[in-house]
Design a protein around this motif. Structure first.
Motif, PDB file in Angstrom:
ATOM      1  N   LEU A 252       0.984  -1.280  -0.131  1.00 31.80           N
ATOM      2  CA  LEU A 252      -0.039  -0.074   0.107  1.00 31.80           C
ATOM      3  C   LEU A 252       0.739   1.387   0.064  1.00 31.80           C
ATOM      4  CD1 LEU A 252      -2.734  -1.017   2.554  1.00 31.80           C
ATOM      5  CD2 LEU A 252      -3.101  -0.636   0.028  1.00 31.80           C
ATOM      6  N   ALA A 253       2.075   1.195   0.491  1.00 32.22           N
ATOM      7  CA  ALA A 253       2.760   2.091   0.501  1.00 32.22           C
ATOM      8  C   ALA A 253       3.537   2.764  -0.787  1.00 32.22           C
ATOM      9  CB  ALA A 253       4.211   1.956   1.542  1.00 32.22           C
ATOM     10  N   ARG A 254       3.364   1.858  -1.731  1.00 32.64           N
ATOM     11  CA  ARG A 254       4.026   2.225  -2.845  1.00 32.64           C
ATOM     12  C   ARG A 254       3.274   3.330  -3.547  1.00 32.64           C
ATOM     13  NH1 ARG A 254       5.448   4.126  -6.753  1.00 32.64           N
ATOM     14  NH2 ARG A 254       6.415   3.553  -8.618  1.00 32.64           N
ATOM     15  N   ALA A 255       1.920   3.620  -3.206  1.00 36.60           N
ATOM     16  CA  ALA A 255       1.456   4.775  -3.900  1.00 36.60           C
ATOM     17  C   ALA A 255       1.704   6.124  -3.137  1.00 36.60           C
ATOM     18  CB  ALA A 255      -0.341   4.345  -3.405  1.00 36.60           C
ATOM     19  N   TRP A 256       2.395   5.981  -1.981  1.00 38.10           N
ATOM     20  CA  TRP A 256       3.108   7.410  -1.475  1.00 38.10           C
ATOM     21  C   TRP A 256       3.709   8.082  -2.382  1.00 38.10           C
ATOM     22  CZ3 TRP A 256       4.321   5.023   4.051  1.00 38.10           C
ATOM     23  CH2 TRP A 256       3.231   4.422   4.757  1.00 38.10           C
ATOM     24  N   PHE A 257       4.715   7.435  -3.408  1.00 38.55           N
ATOM     25  CA  PHE A 257       5.551   7.760  -3.911  1.00 38.55           C
ATOM     26  C   PHE A 257       5.543   7.844  -5.564  1.00 38.55           C
ATOM     27  CE2 PHE A 257       7.180   5.583  -0.128  1.00 38.55           C
ATOM     28  CZ  PHE A 257       7.414   6.555   0.430  1.00 38.55           C
ATOM     29  N   THR A 258       5.991   8.795  -6.169  1.00 39.11           N
ATOM     30  CA  THR A 258       5.947   8.802  -7.709  1.00 39.11           C
ATOM     31  C   THR A 258       6.767   7.864  -8.234  1.00 39.11           C
ATOM     32  OG1 THR A 258       7.726  10.395  -7.946  1.00 39.11           O
ATOM     33  CG2 THR A 258       5.534  11.488  -7.582  1.00 39.11           C
ATOM     34  N   ASP A 259       6.720   7.619  -9.462  1.00 36.99           N
ATOM     35  CA  ASP A 259       7.677   6.615 -10.185  1.00 36.99           C
ATOM     36  C   ASP A 259       9.295   7.099 -10.008  1.00 36.99           C
ATOM     37  OD1 ASP A 259       5.661   4.849 -10.716  1.00 36.99           O
ATOM     38  OD2 ASP A 259       5.541   5.310 -12.929  1.00 36.99           O
ATOM     39  N   ASP A 260       9.174   8.419 -10.383  1.00 35.43           N
ATOM     40  CA  ASP A 260      10.627   8.848 -10.166  1.00 35.43           C
ATOM     41  C   ASP A 260      11.233   8.735  -8.694  1.00 35.43           C
ATOM     42  OD1 ASP A 260      10.811   9.553 -12.939  1.00 35.43           O
ATOM     43  OD2 ASP A 260      10.187  11.598 -12.586  1.00 35.43           O
ATOM     44  N   GLU A 261      10.523   9.220  -7.712  1.00 37.86           N
ATOM     45  CA  GLU A 261      11.076   8.958  -6.314  1.00 37.86           C
ATOM     46  C   GLU A 261      11.388   7.566  -6.072  1.00 37.86           C
ATOM     47  OE1 GLU A 261       8.248  12.480  -4.582  1.00 37.86           O
ATOM     48  OE2 GLU A 261       7.532  10.673  -4.394  1.00 37.86           O
ATOM     49  N   MET A 262      10.735   6.718  -6.600  1.00 35.01           N
ATOM     50  CA  MET A 262      10.940   5.457  -6.257  1.00 35.01           C
ATOM     51  C   MET A 262      12.109   4.772  -7.038  1.00 35.01           C
ATOM     52  SD  MET A 262      10.266   2.429  -4.614  1.00 35.01           S
ATOM     53  CE  MET A 262       8.969   3.017  -3.847  1.00 35.01           C
ATOM     54  N   ALA A 263      12.371   5.241  -8.226  1.00 34.49           N
ATOM     55  CA  ALA A 263      13.458   5.088  -9.185  1.00 34.49           C
ATOM     56  C   ALA A 263      14.788   5.413  -8.497  1.00 34.49           C
ATOM     57  CB  ALA A 263      13.477   5.519 -10.766  1.00 34.49           C
ATOM     58  N   ARG A 264      14.769   6.780  -7.966  1.00 32.29           N
ATOM     59  CA  ARG A 264      16.067   7.210  -7.156  1.00 32.29           C
ATOM     60  C   ARG A 264      16.071   6.379  -6.127  1.00 32.29           C
ATOM     61  NH1 ARG A 264      13.465  12.533  -8.664  1.00 32.29           N
ATOM     62  NH2 ARG A 264      12.731  12.394  -6.759  1.00 32.29           N
ATOM     63  N   SER A 265      15.161   6.145  -5.205  1.00 30.84           N
ATOM     64  CA  SER A 265      15.484   5.272  -4.070  1.00 30.84           C
ATOM     65  C   SER A 265      16.084   3.807  -4.289  1.00 30.84           C
ATOM     66  CB  SER A 265      13.858   4.989  -3.508  1.00 30.84           C
ATOM     67  OG  SER A 265      14.260   4.365  -2.005  1.00 30.84           O
ATOM     68  N   LEU A 266      15.457   3.377  -5.487  1.00 26.97           N
ATOM     69  CA  LEU A 266      16.146   2.047  -5.943  1.00 26.97           C
ATOM     70  C   LEU A 266      17.621   2.120  -6.241  1.00 26.97           C
ATOM     71  CD1 LEU A 266      12.869   0.407  -7.425  1.00 26.97           C
ATOM     72  CD2 LEU A 266      14.016  -0.304  -5.191  1.00 26.97           C
ATOM     73  N   ASP A 267      17.988   3.369  -7.123  1.00 21.30           N
ATOM     74  CA  ASP A 267      19.179   3.424  -7.555  1.00 21.30           C
ATOM     75  C   ASP A 267      20.109   3.679  -6.316  1.00 21.30           C
ATOM     76  OD1 ASP A 267      18.424   3.542 -10.248  1.00 21.30           O
ATOM     77  OD2 ASP A 267      18.138   5.636 -10.348  1.00 21.30           O
ATOM     78  N   HIS A 268      19.662   4.454  -5.226  1.00 23.97           N
ATOM     79  CA  HIS A 268      20.480   4.774  -4.143  1.00 23.97           C
ATOM     80  C   HIS A 268      20.684   3.350  -3.267  1.00 23.97           C
ATOM     81  CE1 HIS A 268      21.954   6.997  -0.817  1.00 23.97           C
ATOM     82  NE2 HIS A 268      21.290   6.088   0.240  1.00 23.97           N
ATOM     83  N   LEU A 269      19.800   2.494  -3.273  1.00 18.15           N
ATOM     84  CA  LEU A 269      19.833   1.249  -2.673  1.00 18.15           C
ATOM     85  C   LEU A 269      20.932   0.374  -3.420  1.00 18.15           C
ATOM     86  CD1 LEU A 269      19.089  -0.684  -0.511  1.00 18.15           C
ATOM     87  CD2 LEU A 269      17.260  -1.456  -2.131  1.00 18.15           C
ATOM     88  N   ALA A 270      20.939   0.387  -4.766  1.00 14.85           N
ATOM     89  CA  ALA A 270      21.703  -0.474  -5.492  1.00 14.85           C
ATOM     90  C   ALA A 270      23.261  -0.087  -5.496  1.00 14.85           C
ATOM     91  CB  ALA A 270      21.245  -0.405  -6.906  1.00 14.85           C
ATOM     92  N   ALA A 271      23.193   1.508  -5.260  1.00 14.78           N
ATOM     93  CA  ALA A 271      24.632   1.964  -5.005  1.00 14.78           C
ATOM     94  C   ALA A 271      25.510   1.872  -3.899  1.00 14.78           C
ATOM     95  CB  ALA A 271      24.513   3.524  -5.593  1.00 14.78           C
ATOM     96  N   ALA A 272      24.602   1.646  -2.737  1.00 14.98           N
ATOM     97  CA  ALA A 272      24.830   1.199  -1.454  1.00 14.98           C
ATOM     98  C   ALA A 272      25.920   0.022  -1.067  1.00 14.98           C
ATOM     99  CB  ALA A 272      23.814   1.381  -0.514  1.00 14.98           C
ATOM    100  N   GLN A 273      25.772  -0.797  -2.082  1.00 15.86           N
ATOM    101  CA  GLN A 273      26.578  -2.054  -1.773  1.00 15.86           C
ATOM    102  C   GLN A 273      28.017  -1.758  -1.821  1.00 15.86           C
ATOM    103  OE1 GLN A 273      26.733  -4.900  -5.193  1.00 15.86           O
ATOM    104  NE2 GLN A 273      26.952  -6.662  -3.764  1.00 15.86           N
TER     105      GLN A 273
END
Length: 314
Positions: A252-273
């Protein structure tokens, strides 16, 4: 070494891929349980092997202990250990039957007067624990401990008398949230994503999403982290991102964020390795062993989040 003529196993990730690097980190540093969890989720390992490793943490009272949750040391059963065990069982499709009946009896035995769970049962006293989880004699009901457990049991269609009052507590706690913090919101989402009353859950999630944005609890731009406050008591720089709240596209929380916001979030997660293949622990660390054990958990969760959002196949 002479060539054997044997090709690598099909399940072996490509060398130097994020998954391969994470695998090397897990084999180097993880407990047996996390090694078997990694093998189950990414290398075609078996559920039986995971459950056998998990059984080492189970106590006669039906709960789990022995530092299953790394920030609580010692042998005694605790709600947070037991919630961790249920997440493992859920992840391997084994959250049901007699094993969960025993868990529910344990949860009943440690519940507070209103039928919910405390974060820490007083039996922890005398054993090492993180300083941010103080042990008190009469601990209050805690949404962080109760919400994820109740949601998980509902998702697996577990029915037990303990669930009725615990579910009522979660509804009251979630719908009363006003000034909150990220971990409390995550616990609320874990409940709402599987609560049986779906229209009520949708309404509560909509309100919670507005609260998250108004209070800037999610760092929407990883390049401007200074613009987002860190909650009181959190480690310096312990920000939370959209993927922390919406752990899958179906949340349900996915609707809180735009596609761009989610993409930046996942980019940040991937780069944290990190260079060693693991992901860092973002919360406050207090001893070497818990920090190292937690990194394997964080690494597996990061990989699962990236995969469920289609960032890699593995």
């Amino acid at each position: 070494m002479a060539e054997t003529g044997v090709s690598p196993l099909p399940s072996t990730p490509p060398a130097r891929s994020p998954l391969f690097r994470a695998e090397q980190f897990v084999w180097l540093t993880a407990r047996v349980l996390e090694q078997r969890l990694f093998a189950y989720h990414f290398l075609h390992g078996t559920a039986d092997a995971v459950e056998a490793a998990l059984d080492a943490y189970r106590n006669e009272d039906g709960g789990y202990g022995h530092a299953l949750e790394p920030d609580l040391r010692g042998p005694v059963s605790q709600p947070l250990h037991t919630a961790h065990a249920l997440r493992v069982l859920d992840g391997i499709g084994r959250c049901g039957g007699q094993r969960v009946e025993r868990v529910c009896r344990y949860l009943t035995s440690v519940s507070t007067a209103d039928g919910a769970l405390p974060a820490i049962h007083p039996s922890q006293r005398g054993y090492p624990a993180a300083p941010f989880v103080p042990v008190v004699d009469d601990p209050p009901s805690d949404l962080l401990a109760t919400g994820p457990v109740v949601g998980l049991l509902h998702r697996n269609e577990v029915w037990h008398a303990w669930l009725f009052r615990a579910t009522d507590f979660c509804w009251q706690a979630v719908e009363a949230l006003d000034k909150s913090h990220p971990y409390e919101v995550e616990a609320a989402v874990a409940f709402l994503d599987s609560a049986p009353d779906r229209p009520r859950a949708q309404a509560a999630a909509d309100r919670l999403g507005r609260l998250v944005r108004e209070q800037r609890l999610a760092a929407l731009d990883p390049d401007r982290l200074g613009a987002y406050p860190v909650a009181s008591g959190y480690a310096p720089g312990e920000h939370h991102f959209p993927h922390d709240f919406a752990k899958s596209p179906h949340s349900l929380a996915r609707a809180w964020f735009t596609d761009d916001e989610m993409a930046r979030s996942l980019d940040h997660l991937a780069a944290a390795q990190q260079e060693d293949g693991g992901w860092p622990v973002r919360w406050r660390t207090w001893a070497p062993a818990p920090a190292l054990e937690a990194r394997s958990l964080v690494t597996i969760e990061a990989l699962q989040t990236l995969r469920v959002y289609g960032r890699f196949v593995g």
